[in-house]
Design an enzyme around this catalytic site. Sequence first.
Site, short mmCIF file in Angstrom:
data_model
loop_
_atom_site.label_atom_id
_atom_site.label_comp_id
_atom_site.label_asym_id
_atom_site.label_seq_id
_atom_site.Cartn_x
_atom_site.Cartn_y
_atom_site.Cartn_z
N THR A 11 0.93 -1.17 0.06
CA THR A 11 -0.11 -0.01 -0.12
C THR A 11 0.82 1.27 -0.15
OG1 THR A 11 -1.78 -1.11 1.00
CG2 THR A 11 -1.77 1.48 1.30
N THR A 82 0.84 -4.63 4.14
CA THR A 82 0.28 -5.06 5.72
C THR A 82 -0.32 -6.39 5.70
OG1 THR A 82 -1.35 -3.89 5.68
CG2 THR A 82 0.54 -2.60 6.42
#
Length: 166
Positions: A11, A82
């Site tokens: 991300t 993540t």
Amino acid sequence: MSVLILTTGGTIDKLYFDALSEYQIGDSVVDRLLKTARVALPFRVQEVLRKDSLELTDDDRRTIADTVAAAPERRIVITHGTDTMTDTAQALAGRMQDDAAGKAIVLVGALAPARFAESDASFNLGMAFATAQVAGPGVWIAMNGTIFDGTKVRKDRTVNSFVASA
């Protein structure tokens, strides 16, 4: 002392073109973020992968671990998505007794892309960079204002945060 920053995607480096489009992993923003922060300590940025962490394979994790093992630097930050960051941390911890012994390895990511105004990316990266300088050998995760043992942490999707685990 020099810090190596390995980029793998995730991300932190995502690009969104509009609300209806798919994302893409773009060129890493890590170098720009560190220069904007006026980081004076020598560092080197190396792209390893450009993938969403959900797409990472065991071979990709071996590539990351091989890159860490081959690096002359003893202080390493790895940008990572993540969702599977803890899987990569476990894989790296398995190599600590071998090629990567004695290295401080810090994984870091973001819950919002660095290109977004309200992103945690800069803060997390700064924390990871600082942790790499002072942490002892091992695998660490720097997220949500906390430094975690990379083998004793999980992502709690209900609160969208990392939490320590047993």
